[in-house]
Every structure is written in C-alpha cells, then in structure tokens.
Design an enzyme around this catalytic site. Structure first.
Site, short mmCIF file in Angstrom:
data_model
loop_
_atom_site.label_atom_id
_atom_site.label_comp_id
_atom_site.label_asym_id
_atom_site.label_seq_id
_atom_site.Cartn_x
_atom_site.Cartn_y
_atom_site.Cartn_z
CG HIS A 1 -2.17 0.99 0.94
ND1 HIS A 1 -2.00 2.45 1.24
CD2 HIS A 1 -3.48 0.74 0.40
CE1 HIS A 1 -3.17 3.08 1.07
NE2 HIS A 1 -4.02 1.92 0.40
CG ASP B 1 -8.56 -4.09 -3.43
OD1 ASP B 1 -9.81 -3.92 -3.03
OD2 ASP B 1 -7.99 -3.28 -4.17
N1 ACO Z 1 3.89 -7.45 -4.78
C1 ACO Z 1 5.39 -7.49 -5.35
N2 ACO Z 1 6.19 -6.40 -4.79
C2 ACO Z 1 5.56 -5.18 -4.47
C3 ACO Z 1 4.25 -5.24 -4.17
C4 ACO Z 1 3.53 -6.37 -4.57
N3 ACO Z 1 2.11 -6.28 -4.38
N4 ACO Z 1 3.83 -3.93 -3.76
C5 ACO Z 1 5.10 -3.32 -3.72
N5 ACO Z 1 6.19 -4.06 -4.10
C6 ACO Z 1 7.41 -3.64 -4.01
C7 ACO Z 1 7.69 -3.09 -5.32
O1 ACO Z 1 8.34 -4.02 -6.36
C8 ACO Z 1 9.20 -2.04 -5.12
O2 ACO Z 1 10.20 -2.92 -4.97
P1 ACO Z 1 11.80 -2.41 -5.41
O3 ACO Z 1 11.67 -0.92 -4.64
O4 ACO Z 1 12.63 -3.38 -4.95
O5 ACO Z 1 11.34 -2.06 -6.84
C9 ACO Z 1 8.51 -1.68 -3.69
O6 ACO Z 1 7.86 -2.73 -3.22
C10 ACO Z 1 7.59 -0.47 -3.88
O7 ACO Z 1 6.71 -0.55 -4.68
P2 ACO Z 1 6.01 0.63 -5.57
O8 ACO Z 1 5.09 -0.04 -6.71
O9 ACO Z 1 6.78 1.81 -6.02
O10 ACO Z 1 5.20 1.17 -4.39
P3 ACO Z 1 3.73 2.29 -4.46
O11 ACO Z 1 3.59 3.01 -3.09
O12 ACO Z 1 3.98 2.80 -5.76
O13 ACO Z 1 2.48 1.00 -4.87
C11 ACO Z 1 0.93 -0.45 -4.55
C12 ACO Z 1 1.79 0.72 -4.08
C13 ACO Z 1 0.49 0.19 -6.20
C14 ACO Z 1 -0.45 -0.69 -3.84
C15 ACO Z 1 1.62 -1.68 -4.68
O14 ACO Z 1 1.93 -2.19 -3.53
C16 ACO Z 1 1.04 -2.87 -5.68
O15 ACO Z 1 1.28 -2.65 -6.70
N6 ACO Z 1 0.13 -3.57 -4.83
C17 ACO Z 1 -0.42 -4.52 -5.75
C18 ACO Z 1 -1.82 -3.95 -6.24
C19 ACO Z 1 -2.90 -3.88 -5.30
O16 ACO Z 1 -2.78 -4.66 -4.26
N7 ACO Z 1 -3.51 -2.58 -5.30
C20 ACO Z 1 -4.51 -2.34 -4.44
C21 ACO Z 1 -4.17 -1.13 -3.45
S1 ACO Z 1 -5.31 -0.94 -2.43
C22 ACO Z 1 -6.71 -0.21 -3.51
O17 ACO Z 1 -6.43 0.68 -4.22
C23 ACO Z 1 -8.09 -0.45 -3.04
#
Ligand code: ACO
Length: 376
Positions: free
Chosen positions: A262, A313
C-alpha cells in the site's frame, strides 16, 4: 520548465487537499470517517448511516435516517433506456466499462445534471449511490441472459444489492457482511480514483462526468481491480498445499502480488484486519473454508518473505467469492461502496475549489531545427 523541478514520482506524500472526511494514519494503521473509527462503523453502522455521515458531516438521527432510506429506495430504479442499452452491449463487455457507460448515461437523464448547486449535488450523490447498485446488477443479469430484477423496497441497500444480483432474498449474516464491505470501501482519502474525480470536478465539470472518470481509475489492477486479481490468484493456486511453491515461483519471477502493499499503510491496513475475520466466517458458513485457508497461508508466506502487508482488496476477495459474487463484479462492487466517498469528496471539492493543474518536467530534446517533411 526551467527552474528546479522537485519531481515527486506518483505524487507520493504530496498533500493536495484539506478534507474533513477521512483521517488516514498510515504509520499506526488507523482509519476514521469524520472521526468515527472504521471498526466501529463496519461492525455497527449501516452503509446508509455511513453515506449520510459522509454527505452531511454527522450521523443521522432516526427521522433523518428514515428519510434517507426512503429517498434511496425511491431513487433505485434506472431509466429503461439504460437497460435497453445493456441489451446492445457485447456479452463479453467488462462490467467496469459497462458501469462507466452507465454513469455517463445516468448523467443524460438526471434532472439536476446541469445544476452545480450544493443542494443539487447532494441529490445527485444520493441518486448515483442508489442507481449504481441497480445498474451493476441489471447489467450483470442482462449479460447473463437473465431479466433484471426490480429493486425490493423493503430491503436495505446491501440486502437489495444481493437480491437484485441473485434473485434470492439474502440472509441476515450475508447482508451484514456485504453491508460492512460497502462501509469499508466507502471512503479512503485521496486514493487514485477519488483524486481523479476531484481533478475532473476542479475544472467545474459535473458530478456524473467526475464519477465516470473515477470508475475508469478504479478498474486498474494497482487500484480496485486488485481484488479480482487476488481471486484469480487463489483460483490459479487451487489448494493450500500449493501456496508455498506458488509464492516461491512468483517472487523468483519478480511477479507483483495482487492485494499486497500500500502506498500509505506500511504497518497494516486496518480494513484488511476486519475483512479477514469476515472472510473466515463467510467462507466457513458457505462450506468453502479452503479459500480462506489459502488466503491466510498466502498472506503469511508473502509477509514473511517480502514484508508486504495485505491491503483491503486481499481478504475481500474470498469474502465476495463466498457470498456468490462473480469475480468480474468485485471491482463494480467496490465502486458501489466508494460512490459514497467519491460524491462526498466532490461536494467538498466544489465547496472550496481551485483548478488542479500540476507541472511536468520536460526531459525531451530541446531547440531542434525545423525540417520540412521531404527533408526529414
Ligand atoms: N508485490 C510485489 N512487490 C511489491 C508489491 C506487490 N504487491 N507492492 C510493492 N512491491 C514492491 C515493489 O516491487 C517495489 O520494490 P523495489 O523497490 O525493490 O522495486 C517496492 O515494493 C515499492 O513498490 P511501489 O510500486 O513503488 O509502491 P507504490 O507505493 O507505488 O505502490 C501499490 C503501491 C500500487 C499498492 C503496490 O503495493 C502494488 O502494486 N500492490 C499490488 C496491487 C494492489 O494490491 N493494489 C490495491 C491497493 S489498495 C486499493 O487501491 C483499493
């Protein structure tokens, strides 16, 4: 742009609005709507009370709640033209795309579309909330080759949704679980879809246009579309014994695991903790405990391996599935809850509006000499 840009990718940590709606404490994993803790609201309030709270700043008294419920019931029917349009849509159309069209079409017939006054926006917020539920269910019935089920006047918003979806009057336990889900999804500060609605409203565009944009933002898998993706992951894994191998493979392939992580919550999403308990109860009651058991194993394995927390989710996926909600309706169901928050945010935005217009740092080539087409 010549001055130092101060680029903040993804606007992380940027404060772009003041709000009295949602108090989101990402460090301590707390969430409250207008000061009321989300756990109290999910357990004890109805979605109708929460919608009233978001729109009117205070919990409704008995007479106010009775009036709101009556107004929501009266606003449930959707125009015949919208149902007729569903019959023309391709059968395979994504329900979120159908929902976006539905919101745009509701804007064509709403008596207050062109009225941007606060009173008119409150009326539209109520109508959109009532009609979105009917539209989602009616479209689903039509695409499944069934007749839409007219709303039942004596059922709550949550109970009526399940009834219009399945044709069966839901039991009290399922109605309460679904009602709590709508509350948990109702509002979440400047998430991507709510921000989208505010950007659209800030141009002084109308509420239906803003909500249609919000639906578009919500469908992406990094946002509301993640719930559907979680269920597809659970279906792909198939059984608890396969979870560990799946996680090892997914992490090795650097696959993004849906329902984890998140932008704001780092210690834990309080909504996921509430949904976990509800998912356990619903999965066990519907004799599908394996979905819950698989989700718990996935949660624990991913958290141990990557330190990623489950978000809202994650546990809503097995919960919705055990309530009999089709997987591709998970995101529309989230929209059916979030509409209360979208519209409350829009009213707040219109009350204190300024055009939202950030800058971009230009990183392309500069001062290129013009060349006529034959000379390129
Ligand atoms: N699976 C694997 N790795 C992840 C995940 C994940 N779900 N979430 C974050 N990471 C990792 C990234 O690969 C990244 O690693 P790195 O720094 O080594 O490259 C690091 O954590 C940071 O990730 P970002 O994508 O930059 O974090 P951001 O804050 O932009 O993203 C997000 C948040 C989009 C929710 C992300 O955690 C994600 O993609 N989750 C999966 C999708 C999801 O569940 N979305 C629902 C969110 S809640 C809602 O909207 C209702």
């Amino acid at each position: 742009m010549t001055e130092s840009s101060g680029l903040i990718r993804g606007l992380e940590g940027v404060v772009a609005a003041e709000t009295q709606l949602c108090d989101l404490d990402g460090v301590n994993g707390r969430l409250a709507y207008r000061g009321y803790d989300i756990a109290d609201l999910a357990r004890q309030a109805t979605f109708e009370e929460v919608a009233y709270l978001l729109w009117h700043s205070a919990l409704p008294r008995r007479a106010e709640l009775d009036r709101l419920q009556a107004e929501l019931v009266a606003a449930r029917p959707i125009p015949d033209a919208l149902t007729a349009a569903y019959r023309l849509f391709p059968r395979q159309v994504d329900p979120m795309r159908a929902l976006q069209v539905s919101v745009a079409m509701l804007g064509m017939t709403d008596p207050d579309t062109a009225d941007g006054s606060r009173a008119a926006n409150l009326r539209k917020a109520l109508r959109l909330t009532a009609q979105l539920a009917t539209a989602i269910c009616a479209h689903h019935r039509v695409r499944s080759g069934q007749e839409p089920i007219p709303p039942a006047k004596d059922l709550s918003h949550a109970g009526n949704f399940l009834y219009m979806l399945t044709g069966q009057r839901p039991n009290a336990v399922n109605t309460k679980a679904f009602d709590a889900c709508l509350t948990l999804y109702a509002e979440h500060e400047l998430n991507a879809s709510t921000f989208t609605t505010r950007v659209i409203a800030a141009t002084l565009s109308d509420m239906h246009s803003a909500v249609a944009g919000g639906v578009g933002a919500l469908r992406g898998t990094l946002h509301g579309g993640a719930g559907e993706a979680v269920m597809r992951t659970l279906l792909e894994i198939g059984e608890v014994a396969r979870v560990d191998a799946f996680v090892a493979g997914a992490l090795g392939a650097k696959r993004r695991l849906m329902g984890f992580g998140h932008r704001v919550y780092k210690a834990g999403d309080p909504r996921a903790a509430i949904l976990r308990g509800m998912a356990e109860q619903a999965c066990r009651q519907s004799s599908q405990p394996h979905w819950y058991d698989m989700a718990v194993r996935l949660h624990e394995t991913v958290q141990a391996a990557k330190g990623l927390i489950p978000n809202v989710d994650f546990y809503s996926a097995p919960l919705f599935y055990s309530l009999g909600i089709p997987v591709d309706l998970f995101t529309p169901v989230i929209a059916a809850g979030r509409i209360a928050g979208w519209t409350a945010n829009l009213i707040e935005q219109y009350d204190d509006n300024r055009l939202i217009r950030p800058r971009a740092e230009y990183v392309g080539p500069i001062r290129q000499p013009w060349a006529p087409v034959e000379g390129r």
